[in-house]
Scaffold this active site. Structure first.
Site, PDB file in Angstrom:
ATOM      1  N   ASP A  35       1.105  -1.236   0.194  1.00  0.00           N
ATOM      2  CA  ASP A  35      -0.399  -0.067   0.053  1.00  0.00           C
ATOM      3  C   ASP A  35       1.031   1.437  -0.116  1.00  0.00           C
ATOM      4  OD1 ASP A  35      -2.110   1.411  -0.092  1.00  0.00           O
ATOM      5  OD2 ASP A  35      -2.404   1.233   1.953  1.00  0.00           O
ATOM      6  N   GLU A  38       2.777   4.982  -3.994  1.00  0.00           N
ATOM      7  CA  GLU A  38       2.865   5.692  -5.032  1.00  0.00           C
ATOM      8  C   GLU A  38       4.986   6.698  -5.753  1.00  0.00           C
ATOM      9  OE1 GLU A  38      -0.212   6.993  -2.785  1.00  0.00           O
ATOM     10  OE2 GLU A  38      -0.558   4.960  -3.689  1.00  0.00           O
ATOM     11  N   ARG A  48      -1.282  -0.900  -4.645  1.00  0.00           N
ATOM     12  CA  ARG A  48      -2.151   0.232  -4.918  1.00  0.00           C
ATOM     13  C   ARG A  48      -1.334   0.731  -6.059  1.00  0.00           C
ATOM     14  NH1 ARG A  48      -3.950   5.296  -0.708  1.00  0.00           N
ATOM     15  NH2 ARG A  48      -1.693   6.075  -1.137  1.00  0.00           N
TER      16      ARG A  48
END
Length: 653
Positions: A233, A236, A314
């Protein structure tokens, strides 16, 4: 098409006026805008990097995606158990609550394979630890989960705590020793803040030492808690700050500012653009962070467990599907997000990430029993099927929301488990031939303009269509059934429609197209249901003739968990064909045992006179109102077989 929130996929698929398809990939990791114009025209505005364009000429949509995946990598083959139902919540708060939710849903008969824990299992929000007070006994609980034939997945964030005392937190100490952390402009570890209580540093997964570092940490924790999969998770990478905890980022001298960029620039809620990775500046490699972590995680799981890995990420970029699946992140518990989950799923199927789904019933906010019922009826058929929500939302596992949600979930999930041999075969095809699992209707009907704008229905493979009730207060929905072959209700076997719209109830949302032979597997009638206690049960064949009385299907089967089963030929592959009222089997490869067939069901039949199995007469049942023929058999699939039937001739009076 670009997904701004968690990843970047600079790829589009075009369907032209002549019904032919093409695709274009700009293989570039920098920030960009992609502008669509009605001419039609498309403009890429990238702020830097290499401009590598790949053009895929199809001519079919499925051809385009196969050509695309030849460049970015074909999808990984998931373990069979990963196709079961998953359950999670951010902040169960304790092992006792986790165990209670796990047990109650099993006791209620919810088909259920994988229990997850979110961040709250950790000590102080730190990776590779668990809270020995609130989650005391976690290793024993995981052992209990395994004894029940189920699996357990943990969350692992990329961010590592940077504020522990020397010698107290090996992930930080080892990272410094191996020099694997992302650096700031002065070549010190870049420091920001995520879930760790004080400060955070990030492994640089492009560094030559990073894979060994990550494997060592995952391996050490696996010896403490015998987890089966990893949920990566916040990759990014996400940062609660916009830039560094200490000092300013260098000014972002951009040749062009993409329209979606926040006022504080590209560093918004992430790292400074001048921070340094082994492969280059963060300015250039930001969009590669998630996939570089997925590569390391996938490899570590293979080595640690010696079995097929399950990684769900993610963040994503082209090629992610070769290493991991994806979930759509922090969706809201709203009807809009229920509807939006279908185009999200189909987009990632085009991106080469077939193992994908949204948080069933929504993540942010409180769901309602009606919304959760409808979302479970849809999400039961996502390739990746997981119910999960936030720490500030009320519990939404099926049992917590009462009997209406429990019963709807059981019906939908039992149908999913019945279809798992079909799903698994589709994933094998995706892994070997770069096909899709979930796909838009226009993939199967590119010549029918009526399906182009439909994003409330989707196909699973070429034969099964999923429709959902997506409006609050509705008990029916309109579904379109393209021709030229009839469609049947998978529940009852009755014909639904042929080349027309039809109003259907929630008992008719799974349809099968004429021309299909599906290998199915009914889950146990009583007690807990998971893939472990379903895979050994008999197979059922469902024959659905097309308008010409012809059908075809296949089954891929292996042990469901071993590495390289296909490559090492430890599998079986069977093809089934129906023509002129005769079903025949063809063994393409036999290298692993397949359960016997106990039932053959044929849809759309007129009155039946005789049935033979390998030329011997056998009994059968025939339901005149639904035109369903059912034959009880005991057929071993390691030998060829043939089943024939004749229809009664209607005499004129």
């Amino acid at each position: 098409m670009v997904i701004h929130l968690y990843g970047s996929h600079p790829f589009y698929l075009g369907l032209e006026t002549n019904r032919k398809s093409h695709g274009v990939l700009l293989l570039n990791s920098n920030a960009m805008d992609i502008v669509l114009q009605p001419t039609p025209a498309i403009t890429y505005r990238a702020i830097g990097g290499v401009l590598d364009f790949y053009i895929f000429l199809g001519p079919s949509p499925e051809d385009v995606i196969a050509q695309y995946m030849e460049i970015i990598g074909k999808p990984f083959m998931p373990p069979y158990w990963a196709l079961g139902f998953h359950l999670c919540k951010y902040n169960y708060g304790s092992l006792n609550v986790t165990r209670d939710v796990w047990q109650k849903n099993r006791d209620a008969g919810i088909p259920f394979d994988v229990q997850w824990n979110d961040l709250d299992y950790m000590s102080k929000g730190n990776d590779f630890t668990y809270d020995t007070e609130a989650f005391a006994g976690l290793p024993d609980f995981v052992k209990t989960v395994h004894e029940a034939g189920m699996h357990y997945v943990i969350l692992i964030d990329p961010g590592v705590s940077a504020a522990e005392n020397p010698g107290e937190y090996p992930p930080f100490d080892l990272g410094l020793e191996m020099n694997v952390f992302v650096k700031n402009s002065t070549d010190k570890p870049f420091v920001g803040k995520v879930w760790n209580r004080v400060s955070t540093v990030w492994p640089d997964f492009t560094h030559p030492n990073a894979s060994a570092y990550w494997k060592d940490l995952m391996s050490d924790f696996h010896r403490k808690v015998n987890y089966d999969g990893a949920w990566i998770d916040m990759n990014e990478p996400s940062n609660f700050l916009s830039g560094s905890m200490y000092g300013e980022c260098s000014p972002e001298d951009l040749p062009y500012k993409p329209q979606s960029i926040a006022e504080d620039g590209l560093k918004h809620k992430t790292l400074c653009m001048d921070s340094k990775h082994f492969a280059g500046l963060h300015f250039d490699v930001h969009n590669l962070y998630a996939i570089s972590e997925a590569v390391a995680t996938h490899a570590a799981l293979m080595e640690i467990r010696g079995k097929r890995p399950l990684t769900i990420s993610r963040g994503s970029s082209p090629g992610m599907g070769h290493y991991a699946g994806h979930w759509s992140g922090d969706v809201f518990s709203q009807w809009h997000d229920l509807r939006a989950s279908i185009p999200q799923l189909l987009s990632f199927s085009l991106f080469g990430v077939p193992l994908m789904g949204s948080d069933i019933c929504g993540f942010i906010g409180d769901t309602t029993p009606e919304l959760c019922k409808r979302w479970m009826q849809l999400g039961a058929f996502y390739p990746f099927s997981r119910n999960h929500n936030s720490d500030t939302s009320k519990p939404q596992d099926p049992v917590s929301l009462g009997p209406i949600v429990v019963e709807a979930s059981k019906r939908a999930l039992r149908m999913r488990y019945r279809l798992l041999p079909y799903y698994y075969t589709l994933f094998w095809r995706a892994h070997t031939d770069a096909t899709t699992v979930a796909r838009p209707l226009f993939f199967e009907f590119p010549n029918d303009k009526r399906v182009y704008n439909i994003d409330t229905q989707f196909m699973i493979g070429e034969h099964v269509m999923i429709t959902a009730i997506l409006e609050e207060g509705a008990n029916t929905t309109n579904a379109f059934y393209p021709g030229p072959n009839p469609w049947y209700d998978l529940n009852t076997g009755k014909q639904l429609a042929l080349n027309s719209w039809k109003t259907i109830s929630d008992a008719e949302t799974v349809a099968v197209k004429g021309g299909a032979i599906l290998a199915l597997q009914d889950p146990p009638a009583k007690g807990p249901v998971n893939t472990g206690n379903t895979r050994s049960l008999p197979i059922q064949l469902l024959l659905v003739p097309d308008a010409a009385g012809v059908a075809r299907g296949e089954l891929y089967w292996d042990d469901g968990d071993s590495l390289n089963s296909y490559e090492e030929e430890k599998y079986s592959h069977l093809i089934f064909k129906l023509r002129e009222n005769e079903l025949s089997s063809f063994i393409q490869w036999w290298g692993y045992g397949v359960p016997a067939i106990d039932t053959i069901t044929v849809l759309g039949q007129n009155l039946i006179e005789t049935v033979t199995v390998n030329n011997a007469s056998t009994s059968f049942t025939y339901d005149k109102p639904t035109k369903v023929l059912k034959i009880n058999v005991n057929i071993n699939l390691d030998k060829l077989f043939a089943v024939k039937w004749t229809n009664k001739v209607m005499q004129k009076i």
